[in-house]
Design a protein around this motif. Structure first.
Motif, mmCIF file in Angstrom:
data_model
loop_
_atom_site.group_PDB
_atom_site.id
_atom_site.type_symbol
_atom_site.label_atom_id
_atom_site.label_comp_id
_atom_site.label_asym_id
_atom_site.label_seq_id
_atom_site.Cartn_x
_atom_site.Cartn_y
_atom_site.Cartn_z
ATOM 1 N N ASP A 309 0.695 -1.349 0.099
ATOM 2 C CA ASP A 309 0.115 -0.011 -0.061
ATOM 3 C C ASP A 309 0.937 1.380 -0.154
ATOM 4 O OD1 ASP A 309 -2.631 -1.095 0.041
ATOM 5 O OD2 ASP A 309 -2.359 -1.762 2.254
ATOM 6 N N GLN A 310 2.087 1.254 0.017
ATOM 7 C CA GLN A 310 3.088 2.361 0.227
ATOM 8 C C GLN A 310 4.205 1.884 -0.828
ATOM 9 O OE1 GLN A 310 4.196 3.721 3.815
ATOM 10 N NE2 GLN A 310 2.206 3.536 4.674
ATOM 11 N N GLY A 311 4.676 2.705 -1.476
ATOM 12 C CA GLY A 311 5.981 2.662 -2.252
ATOM 13 C C GLY A 311 5.645 2.220 -3.663
ATOM 14 N N ASP A 312 6.746 1.767 -4.453
ATOM 15 C CA ASP A 312 6.554 1.254 -5.850
ATOM 16 C C ASP A 312 6.408 -0.026 -5.840
ATOM 17 O OD1 ASP A 312 6.811 1.357 -8.515
ATOM 18 O OD2 ASP A 312 8.860 1.478 -8.557
ATOM 19 N N TRP A 313 5.174 -0.699 -5.658
ATOM 20 C CA TRP A 313 5.003 -2.112 -5.684
ATOM 21 C C TRP A 313 5.073 -2.425 -7.145
ATOM 22 C CZ3 TRP A 313 1.358 -3.678 -9.257
ATOM 23 C CH2 TRP A 313 0.286 -2.402 -9.401
ATOM 24 N N ARG A 314 4.865 -1.547 -8.234
ATOM 25 C CA ARG A 314 5.476 -2.126 -9.412
ATOM 26 C C ARG A 314 6.665 -2.529 -9.596
ATOM 27 N NH1 ARG A 314 1.933 1.979 -9.682
ATOM 28 N NH2 ARG A 314 -0.024 1.971 -10.852
ATOM 29 N N GLY A 315 7.485 -1.667 -8.840
ATOM 30 C CA GLY A 315 8.958 -2.247 -8.993
ATOM 31 C C GLY A 315 9.487 -3.389 -7.874
ATOM 32 N N PHE A 316 8.375 -3.950 -7.174
ATOM 33 C CA PHE A 316 8.645 -5.207 -6.579
ATOM 34 C C PHE A 316 9.170 -6.304 -7.387
ATOM 35 C CE2 PHE A 316 6.025 -4.112 -2.575
ATOM 36 C CZ PHE A 316 6.579 -3.007 -2.465
ATOM 37 N N VAL A 317 10.059 -7.037 -7.057
ATOM 38 C CA VAL A 317 10.543 -8.307 -7.965
ATOM 39 C C VAL A 317 10.210 -9.608 -7.251
ATOM 40 C CG1 VAL A 317 12.380 -9.538 -8.848
ATOM 41 C CG2 VAL A 317 12.579 -6.978 -8.893
ATOM 42 N N PRO A 318 9.061 -10.320 -7.738
ATOM 43 C CA PRO A 318 8.655 -11.562 -7.009
ATOM 44 C C PRO A 318 9.513 -12.667 -7.295
ATOM 45 C CG PRO A 318 7.173 -11.114 -8.880
ATOM 46 C CD PRO A 318 8.311 -9.910 -8.847
ATOM 47 N N HIS A 319 10.068 -13.381 -6.288
ATOM 48 C CA HIS A 319 10.479 -14.681 -6.558
ATOM 49 C C HIS A 319 9.695 -15.725 -6.133
ATOM 50 C CE1 HIS A 319 14.727 -12.916 -6.758
ATOM 51 N NE2 HIS A 319 13.904 -11.783 -6.315
ATOM 52 N N ARG A 320 9.926 -17.013 -6.781
ATOM 53 C CA ARG A 320 9.115 -17.907 -6.287
ATOM 54 C C ARG A 320 9.417 -18.606 -4.782
ATOM 55 N NH1 ARG A 320 6.586 -22.404 -10.525
ATOM 56 N NH2 ARG A 320 6.067 -20.885 -12.284
ATOM 57 N N GLY A 321 8.449 -18.935 -4.048
ATOM 58 C CA GLY A 321 8.928 -19.348 -2.832
ATOM 59 C C GLY A 321 9.535 -20.757 -2.895
ATOM 60 N N PRO A 322 10.496 -21.097 -2.224
ATOM 61 C CA PRO A 322 10.985 -22.560 -2.404
ATOM 62 C C PRO A 322 10.346 -23.557 -2.212
ATOM 63 C CG PRO A 322 12.519 -21.090 -1.080
ATOM 64 C CD PRO A 322 11.237 -20.295 -1.152
ATOM 65 N N GLY A 323 10.396 -24.417 -3.317
ATOM 66 C CA GLY A 323 9.590 -25.470 -3.299
ATOM 67 C C GLY A 323 8.207 -25.218 -4.157
ATOM 68 N N LEU A 324 7.735 -24.280 -4.694
ATOM 69 C CA LEU A 324 6.543 -23.943 -5.203
ATOM 70 C C LEU A 324 6.445 -24.643 -6.673
ATOM 71 C CD1 LEU A 324 3.843 -22.501 -5.351
ATOM 72 C CD2 LEU A 324 4.930 -20.574 -6.373
ATOM 73 N N PHE A 325 5.536 -25.346 -7.017
ATOM 74 C CA PHE A 325 5.802 -26.117 -8.261
ATOM 75 C C PHE A 325 4.391 -26.451 -8.635
ATOM 76 C CE2 PHE A 325 5.077 -29.400 -5.142
ATOM 77 C CZ PHE A 325 4.364 -30.482 -5.990
ATOM 78 N N ARG A 326 4.167 -26.403 -10.034
ATOM 79 C CA ARG A 326 2.846 -26.763 -10.614
ATOM 80 C C ARG A 326 2.792 -28.287 -10.377
ATOM 81 N NH1 ARG A 326 -0.580 -25.337 -14.769
ATOM 82 N NH2 ARG A 326 0.766 -23.485 -15.371
#
Length: 399
Positions: A309-326
């Motif tokens: 809700d604050q700052g440049d959330w568009r600039g956040f870089v998401p990384h998959r949580g360890p172990g997340l898989f399809r």
């Protein structure tokens, strides 16, 4: 009563913990990992960005595996392991030799005397140790004194709600006089089978797969010293030691998103709360945090906080949580947690690569037909939801 450190050391000489295994590479290839590993959880440990250069990592109370695992996974870094138990250190040395871990050094000693290693550390891993000390606050202060400027600690403490029944059994077993022996373990197992269904320990016993090992039975039910913490008690412990809480290593257990959707009575009640009150309320409503794993920093560190809700959330870089898989069409899994995804949600999850920002992902040509305002609202709220579920970690843009 004998000195707690002496009793704890004696236990781990007889029942080395965790249950040792012979080959790190094989176990890791089969999915083994450790929560808070710097090679896997970088955006959690350093939301502002991992520091450059070779890290000095301390595994404080390393047990049979942790120091060798850290050295194996972080080959370019220097790892020091400290433990009270010769048996535990013996297995660490076995793993060190088997895997050629020249970046690992091991010391026998009490955590309270960790300054004797003669150095400061950029990362301190201390999981499942402080709650076995006579004075956890003194132990945490000792770790604080060897934390390098800008360094980070990964800590794990028992959670109070899930262990209520465990402490009932510990009390009963002490009164009965069950000892830390093979016969004592067998007696505990027989008693567990005869507990009434309504006993508070049964959920824990059913969920704790490690109880198939005798060493885990001893560590859980016959340990001479342990205590558990609520969320507010963690904050008190950390701040009393002159440190500051940074974040949970896995958000899943602390935000209502993991158990209740928007529009539920609980969501309406807890969503307006500030984070610390939200987490404390969810802990008591959900009663599923058997362990609290979190990071802390020195008071001189300017914390980089993830806030959608604050700052440049568009600039956040998401990384998959360890172990997340399809796991299947429109279905992802991480550990015990499953995530069902609609088409748009599935698309953006697949686009998470640890390099693209949220703005990059929602700006991909495949989404160009969706109005910009609609894309922005979706990107902001869905990635916040994924982060609160622990399925993505967030690296913040440079400040």
């Amino acid at each position: 009563m004998k000195d707690v450190s002496t009793l704890v050391a004696r236990q781990y000489e007889a029942f080395a913990y965790p249950q040792p295994f012979a080959d790190l590479a094989e176990e890791i290839s089969n999915g083994y990992s450790q929560v808070g590993d710097p090679s896997l959880y970088g955006p959690v440990l350093w939301p502002e960005g991992r520091p450059p250069g070779r890290l000095k990592i301390l595994a404080a109370g390393c047990g049979t595996i942790q120091a060798a695992y850290a050295a194996f996974m972080n080959r370019e870094d220097e790892v020091v392991g400290v433990d009270l138990s010769d048996a535990s250190l013996g297995h660490e040395r076995y793993l060190q030799e088997r895997h050629g871990l020249s970046n690992l050094r091991l010391f026998k000693g009490d955590l309270i005397d960790v300054a004797a290693t003669g150095q400061d550390f950029d990362v301190i891993l201390c999981t499942g140790v402080l709650h076995h000390m006579a004075d956890p606050g003194a132990g945490l202060a000792a770790l604080r004194d060897v934390l390098a400027p800008g360094g980070v600690m990964v800590l794990m403490l028992y959670g109070q709600t899930v262990r209520t029944g465990v402490y009932m059994l510990q009390d009963a077993f002490r009164r009965i006089g069950i000892e830390q022996t093979t016969a004592g373990v067998a007696q505990v197992r027989r008693i567990l089978k005869e507990l009434p269904q309504r006993h508070y320990a049964n959920d824990y016993v059913r969920a704790a797969d490690e109880l198939k090992h005798d060493t885990a039975v001893v560590d859980t039910f016959l340990h001479p010293q342990d205590r558990a913490y609520t969320v507010p008690q963690i904050f008190d412990l950390v701040e009393d030691a002159g440190l500051q809480f940074q974040n949970w290593v896995d958000n899943y257990l602390y935000w209502r998103n993991g158990a209740w959707g928007a529009g539920t009575a609980i969501a309406d009640a807890v969503d307006p709360l500030p984070p610390r009150e939200h987490w404390a309320a969810i802990e008591m409503l959900r009663q599923s945090a058997g362990m609290h794993t979190f990071t802390v920093r020195g008071v001189d560190t300017d914390l980089a906080i993830v806030d959608f809700d604050q700052g440049d959330w568009r600039g956040f870089v998401p990384h998959r949580g360890p172990g997340l898989f399809r796991k299947g069409p429109a279905l992802f899994q991480r550990g015990y947690y499953q995530l069902k995804a609609l088409d748009l949600e599935e698309f953006v999850i697949e686009a998470v690569d640890g390099r693209r920002s949220i703005g990059d992902i929602i700006g991909l040509p495949a989404l160009a037909d969706i109005p910009r305002e609609e894309r922005d609202l979706f990107g902001q709220r869905y990635f916040e939801h994924l982060w609160k579920l622990g399925h993505v970690m967030i690296a913040l843009p440079p400040r």
